[in-house]
Write a protein that holds these residues in place. Structure first.
Motif, PDB file in Angstrom:
ATOM      1  N   HIS A 286       0.842  -1.198   0.000  1.00  0.00           N
ATOM      2  CA  HIS A 286       0.000   0.000   0.000  1.00  0.00           C
ATOM      3  C   HIS A 286       0.879   1.249   0.000  1.00  0.00           C
ATOM      4  O   HIS A 286       1.822   1.332   0.788  1.00  0.00           O
ATOM      5  CB  HIS A 286      -0.921   0.018   1.220  1.00  0.00           C
ATOM      6  CG  HIS A 286      -1.958  -1.063   1.213  1.00  0.00           C
ATOM      7  ND1 HIS A 286      -1.678  -2.355   1.600  1.00  0.00           N
ATOM      8  CD2 HIS A 286      -3.275  -1.049   0.843  1.00  0.00           C
ATOM      9  CE1 HIS A 286      -2.778  -3.082   1.482  1.00  0.00           C
ATOM     10  NE2 HIS A 286      -3.749  -2.319   1.024  1.00  0.00           N
ATOM     11  N   PRO A 287       0.563   2.209  -0.873  1.00  0.00           N
ATOM     12  CA  PRO A 287       1.359   3.450  -0.899  1.00  0.00           C
ATOM     13  C   PRO A 287       1.289   4.182   0.435  1.00  0.00           C
ATOM     14  O   PRO A 287       0.272   4.143   1.143  1.00  0.00           O
ATOM     15  CB  PRO A 287       0.702   4.272  -2.022  1.00  0.00           C
ATOM     16  CG  PRO A 287      -0.089   3.288  -2.822  1.00  0.00           C
ATOM     17  CD  PRO A 287      -0.503   2.211  -1.886  1.00  0.00           C
ATOM     18  N   GLU A 375       3.724   9.161  -3.035  1.00  0.00           N
ATOM     19  CA  GLU A 375       4.684   8.458  -3.879  1.00  0.00           C
ATOM     20  C   GLU A 375       5.704   9.420  -4.464  1.00  0.00           C
ATOM     21  O   GLU A 375       6.892   9.106  -4.563  1.00  0.00           O
ATOM     22  CB  GLU A 375       3.930   7.724  -4.990  1.00  0.00           C
ATOM     23  CG  GLU A 375       4.786   6.747  -5.775  1.00  0.00           C
ATOM     24  CD  GLU A 375       3.970   6.000  -6.801  1.00  0.00           C
ATOM     25  OE1 GLU A 375       4.162   4.789  -6.943  1.00  0.00           O
ATOM     26  OE2 GLU A 375       3.121   6.634  -7.463  1.00  0.00           O
ATOM     27  N   THR A 376       5.282  10.614  -4.818  1.00  0.00           N
ATOM     28  CA  THR A 376       6.206  11.602  -5.368  1.00  0.00           C
ATOM     29  C   THR A 376       7.195  12.085  -4.312  1.00  0.00           C
ATOM     30  O   THR A 376       8.390  12.234  -4.586  1.00  0.00           O
ATOM     31  CB  THR A 376       5.427  12.796  -5.938  1.00  0.00           C
ATOM     32  OG1 THR A 376       4.511  12.322  -6.932  1.00  0.00           O
ATOM     33  CG2 THR A 376       6.373  13.816  -6.568  1.00  0.00           C
ATOM     34  N   VAL A 377       6.703  12.321  -3.100  1.00  0.00           N
ATOM     35  CA  VAL A 377       7.586  12.788  -2.028  1.00  0.00           C
ATOM     36  C   VAL A 377       8.604  11.715  -1.660  1.00  0.00           C
ATOM     37  O   VAL A 377       9.798  11.992  -1.501  1.00  0.00           O
ATOM     38  CB  VAL A 377       6.761  13.207  -0.801  1.00  0.00           C
ATOM     39  CG1 VAL A 377       7.667  13.515   0.382  1.00  0.00           C
ATOM     40  CG2 VAL A 377       5.906  14.419  -1.125  1.00  0.00           C
ATOM     41  N   VAL A 378       8.148  10.464  -1.536  1.00  0.00           N
ATOM     42  CA  VAL A 378       9.058   9.383  -1.167  1.00  0.00           C
ATOM     43  C   VAL A 378      10.100   9.149  -2.259  1.00  0.00           C
ATOM     44  O   VAL A 378      11.279   8.914  -1.977  1.00  0.00           O
ATOM     45  CB  VAL A 378       8.264   8.093  -0.884  1.00  0.00           C
ATOM     46  CG1 VAL A 378       9.207   6.910  -0.681  1.00  0.00           C
ATOM     47  CG2 VAL A 378       7.391   8.280   0.350  1.00  0.00           C
ATOM     48  N   GLY A 379       9.678   9.234  -3.519  1.00  0.00           N
ATOM     49  CA  GLY A 379      10.608   8.969  -4.621  1.00  0.00           C
ATOM     50  C   GLY A 379      11.134  10.215  -5.296  1.00  0.00           C
ATOM     51  O   GLY A 379      11.409  10.208  -6.499  1.00  0.00           O
ATOM     52  N   LEU A 388      11.467  13.410 -14.223  1.00  0.00           N
ATOM     53  CA  LEU A 388      10.082  12.962 -14.353  1.00  0.00           C
ATOM     54  C   LEU A 388       9.071  13.999 -13.889  1.00  0.00           C
ATOM     55  O   LEU A 388       7.896  13.675 -13.680  1.00  0.00           O
ATOM     56  CB  LEU A 388       9.882  11.664 -13.540  1.00  0.00           C
ATOM     57  CG  LEU A 388      10.738  10.461 -13.946  1.00  0.00           C
ATOM     58  CD1 LEU A 388      10.445   9.279 -13.044  1.00  0.00           C
ATOM     59  CD2 LEU A 388      10.490  10.090 -15.400  1.00  0.00           C
ATOM     60  N   GLU A 389       9.492  15.243 -13.698  1.00  0.00           N
ATOM     61  CA  GLU A 389       8.574  16.272 -13.211  1.00  0.00           C
ATOM     62  C   GLU A 389       7.343  16.441 -14.106  1.00  0.00           C
ATOM     63  O   GLU A 389       6.212  16.526 -13.582  1.00  0.00           O
ATOM     64  CB  GLU A 389       9.288  17.618 -13.060  1.00  0.00           C
ATOM     65  CG  GLU A 389      10.301  17.685 -11.943  1.00  0.00           C
ATOM     66  CD  GLU A 389      11.690  17.284 -12.390  1.00  0.00           C
ATOM     67  OE1 GLU A 389      12.650  17.570 -11.670  1.00  0.00           O
ATOM     68  OE2 GLU A 389      11.803  16.675 -13.479  1.00  0.00           O
ATOM     69  N   GLU A 644      17.128  14.259   7.590  1.00  0.00           N
ATOM     70  CA  GLU A 644      16.313  13.233   6.941  1.00  0.00           C
ATOM     71  C   GLU A 644      16.882  12.892   5.569  1.00  0.00           C
ATOM     72  O   GLU A 644      17.170  13.770   4.766  1.00  0.00           O
ATOM     73  CB  GLU A 644      14.874  13.714   6.800  1.00  0.00           C
ATOM     74  CG  GLU A 644      13.928  12.680   6.221  1.00  0.00           C
ATOM     75  CD  GLU A 644      12.502  13.167   6.161  1.00  0.00           C
ATOM     76  OE1 GLU A 644      11.656  12.446   5.617  1.00  0.00           O
ATOM     77  OE2 GLU A 644      12.226  14.274   6.663  1.00  0.00           O
ATOM     78  N   GLY A 645      17.064  11.599   5.328  1.00  0.00           N
ATOM     79  CA  GLY A 645      17.668  11.158   4.088  1.00  0.00           C
ATOM     80  C   GLY A 645      19.174  11.052   4.153  1.00  0.00           C
ATOM     81  O   GLY A 645      19.806  10.622   3.180  1.00  0.00           O
TER      82      GLY A 645
END
Length: 766
Positions: A286-287, A375-379, A388-389, A644-645
């Motif tokens: 699940h996303p 999904e965009t924030v995580v990836g 891919l913007e 973070e990251g």
């Protein structure tokens, strides 16, 4: 030191705490090990021993090595002991109680009393008739009789500190499904506060009736007969009522705020606890954005519980007082008000089903929109790297448009009930006023004028709650959808029924797979097919194979992530399904290919999950993982802050910190799942050089596709399409396993080519 004879033979029993034993609890050398027998039990501090005895009485086995001292004192305090019991799955509370309270524990379970000198005793019963309580030492045998102690003798060694323990939370079942019934139980636990709110609301409702009646008296008596004395009396009465109503309203709002804060706290704690206990495969399927959106509906539920539902409950109390008074003043006008309220309710009920369908479309559209955003924030790194913007923006525009259309359709339909209800609401107020004026003109006594004024004041107070009660049904439909959304996450099967269930064996590290077959959900091909192999304790064991051969699946099963396998997976002779999940994972050290570091200092990340450990423990783990050399070069050393990251760390540095974090609690079994596959050659060389030192004294399982990192393993397991091809050392596999030899030649053919080129060059003449 004052002693109380707590043993049956009336000999004084020392209740001095063993500070040295307390210090051993949670140390690096003992972490992850459960007490193995009476000798180890005797070395435990008396206060821990008392809590253990009470937990066993309730059928829960706590692990002393999980105890962490949060305070600076070497003696475990009540708060630390209570937190330890809660982490073990029990309900616990640290508190101070009086002698009179102890006398009420006649037929309850044992209670832990904390003595002034660091010891502890067990309260096993009480006798109010004799004014004594019955105590037993934590060191006393199970069949020893409790000793009767009076208040004077107990007060010499006890200041009131106690720890209450129960096998489950008292306010609500932690494993109950997240439903409307669960929420009702949550509110019902605040019954005492709700009772106080109800009494205050009923009193305020009575006070709201008095001003209209006084206005009626003012018009009918004062203005008609010019009675100044009555006016003065009414003024004084109104002043007193205003003061009393103000103070009572203030107290009621304070209680409402307290109840709201309690409900909010319990709701959030329960939701986060359930979220942490969801299995890993749920998050993999699940996303993150979808999960976050569903859980965000909790806030709508909270607002409904502490806002509209509570206010409607208070309005109902008001209606119970005002409606009879309204009919007392004028029954004809009272029936008109109720008729209008009934028509409003019928209109709202007629639109409920269509609104429910439209709102479900809004929920679906918002869920997909949240999933795209998450999904965009995580990836975002991949989005930036591949440019891919435009594609993500187009997807977002599509999801936003769908959500906008759904909300517009819902809003247009929801506008119709409001449109139809508005004229009826106006008729409820203005219509009754016009008919009341007509009745007043027809009245020859003159008292109807005052009654009309009083009725209009009461009707305004009645109309709003009646309409609010009708609209509560509409609001409940939205909250019902929110409960369903949150329940779609929270009502998933949990990893384990409770932290307190399952065996807690002393882990040695011997692992055995027997005819084990496992298939992932949604597939028909087994990831592991009748797998058989053994890993002796204390050995370095490698696992290799092509992609999709089942290497990482073995690591997942060992961590207890998936337990729905057939066959047997045994750890030290005990089936993994029977072992307490928390106890199992505290005995494992796991390093993945891509490890997540939390926001905080390097030291905090290394000792994550082990707050009782110190900087010296972090330094030892970093040295063992080969991380100390780059940590000491950083400007703030172990206090260097990681964002973070982890943008300020290289891949090799992150991996070595992850290894240090896995080693901090001295695990019995160490699992490296492709831990070196993403490292540069230098970092891989550092990690590989420390493998022998890391593996000393523990079982080491290395899952890797780089065969060069497995040459020092005692045994290497070769997997292919979920089946075991061979198990042997490196040299033996090169001779007899074709797949292993092929993989080795593919990864080392550059060396063979280099040797061939060197052989073709003629020797130089000197």
């Amino acid at each position: 030191m004052v002693s109380i004879p707590l043993n049956a033979d009336a000999r004084p029993t020392s209740i001095r705490v063993d500070a040295e034993a307390t210090g051993k609890v949670g140390s690096q050398s003992e972490a992850g090990r459960a007490p193995g027998g009476p000798a180890e039990f005797d070395r435990i501090a008396p206060r821990l021993k008392a809590v253990l005895r009470v937990a066993r009485y309730h059928g829960v086995e706590l692990d002393p090595n999980e105890f962490r001292v949060a305070s600076a004192s070497p003696v475990p305090n009540a708060t630390d002991l209570s937190q330890w019991a809660q982490n073990g799955g029990m309900w616990s509370r640290a508190l101070r109680i009086r002698w009179s309270h102890l006398l009420r524990f006649e037929h309850t379970g044992p209670v832990v009393l904390l003595f002034n000198d660091g010891g502890a005793g067990l309260l096993t019963g009480a006798s109010p008739e004799r004014n004594v309580v019955f105590l037993k030492s934590a060191d006393a045998p199970e069949d020893a009789e409790a000793i009767a102690i009076d208040e004077l003798r107990l007060s010499q060694v006890w200041a009131g500190e106690a720890v209450l323990l129960r096998p489950a939370r008292s306010y609500i079942a932690a494993d109950a499904p997240f439903t409307l019934g669960w929420l009702i139980d949550l509110v019902r636990f605040e019954s005492r506060s709700m009772r106080d709110i109800g009494i205050a609301s009923f009193t305020l409702s009575l006070l709201t009736v008095l001003p209209p009646l006084m206005v009626m008296t003012l018009v009918n008596k004062v203005l008609q007969f010019n009675s100044v004395s009555t006016l003065v009396l009414l003024s004084a009465t109104i002043a007193v009522l205003f003061v009393y109503e103000t103070l009572l309203g203030h107290a009621r709002r304070l209680i409402i705020n307290v109840v709201g804060a309690r409900l909010d706290t319990k709701l959030n704690l329960h939701v986060f606890s359930r979220l942490l206990r969801l299995p890993l495969d749920y998050f993999e399927r699940h996303p993150a954005g979808e999960t976050m959106y569903h859980l965000a509906q909790i806030y709508r539920i909270r607002e409904f519980l502490t806002g509209k539902l509570l206010s409607t409950f208070l309005d109902l109390i008001t209606l119970c007082v005002l409606i009879p008074v309204m009919f007392y003043i004028n029954a004809t006008l009272g029936w008109m008000v109720l008729a209008c309220a009934g028509v409003i309710m019928l209109i709202i009920f007629a639109f409920l089903a269509p609104l429910r369908r439209r709102y479900q479309q809004v929920v679906d559209a918002e869920t997909w929109k949240a999933a795209a955003l998450g999904e965009t924030v995580v990836g975002i790194k991949t989005v930036k790297a591949l440019g891919l913007e435009p594609q993500r923006r187009a997807l977002w525009d599509e999801r936003v448009a769908e959500a906008g259309r759904a909300r517009l359709a819902f809003g247009q339909l929801a506008n119709w009930p409001q449109t139809l209800v508005t004229p009826i609401e106006r008729a409820m107020v203005l219509g009754t006023m016009l008919i009341g004026a007509y009745l007043a003109m027809s009245d020859t006594s003159g008292y109807m004028v005052g009654s009309l004024f009083a009725f209009m004041m009461i009707a305004q107070r009645v109309a709003q709650p009646l309409v609010g009660l009708a609209r509560l049904v509409e609001d409940f439909e939205e909250v019902g959808a929110a409960i369903s959304e949150a329940g779609s996450v929270l009502n998933r099967p949990l990893e384990s029924s409770s932290n307190s269930t399952g065996l807690r064996p002393k882990l040695v590290g011997e692992i055995s797979f027997r005819d084990l077959t496992f298939t992932y959900i949604g597939t028909n091909t087994p990831a592991l097919d009748r797998v058989n192999f053994d890993i002796p304790a204390g050995t370095m064991f490698g696992i290799v194979g092509r992609s999709g051969s089942g290497k990482s699946t073995i690591a997942r099963l060992l961590q207890g992530i998936n337990r729905d396998y057939s066959g047997f997976l045994k750890l030290d002779g005990v089936d993994l399904k029977e072992i307490n999940l928390r106890h199992l994972r505290q005995g494992l050290g796991v390093v993945l290919q891509d490890n997540f570091l939390f926001r905080g200092s390097i030291r905090d990340n290394i000792i994550a999950g082990r707050p009782g450990l110190t900087l010296s423990d972090a330094m030892r783990a970093a040295h063992l993982a080969g991380a100390e050399e780059f940590i000491e070069r950083m400007p703030n050393g172990y206090d260097t802050y990681i964002e973070e990251g982890s943008p300020n760390l290289s891949g090799g540095q992150k991996q070595r910190l992850a290894i240090a974090r896995a080693l901090i609690h001295d695990p019995t079994v160490m699992i490296l799942d492709e831990a070196t596959s993403a490292l540069d050659p230098e970092s891989e060389a550092v990690v590989s050089a420390n493998l022998m030192r890391i593996a000393r004294g523990r079982t080491m399982i290395i899952v890797s596709h780089r065969l060069s990192s497995l040459t020092e393993c005692d045994q290497i397991l070769v997997m292919d399409q979920g089946q075991v091809l061979d198990v042997a050392p490196h040299a033996t596999l090169l001779e007899r396993c074709a797949l292993y030899r092929q993989l080795w030649m593919q990864q080392n053919r550059h060396l063979d080519n280099r040797q061939a080129r060197l052989a073709a060059v003629p020797p130089r003449l000197v």
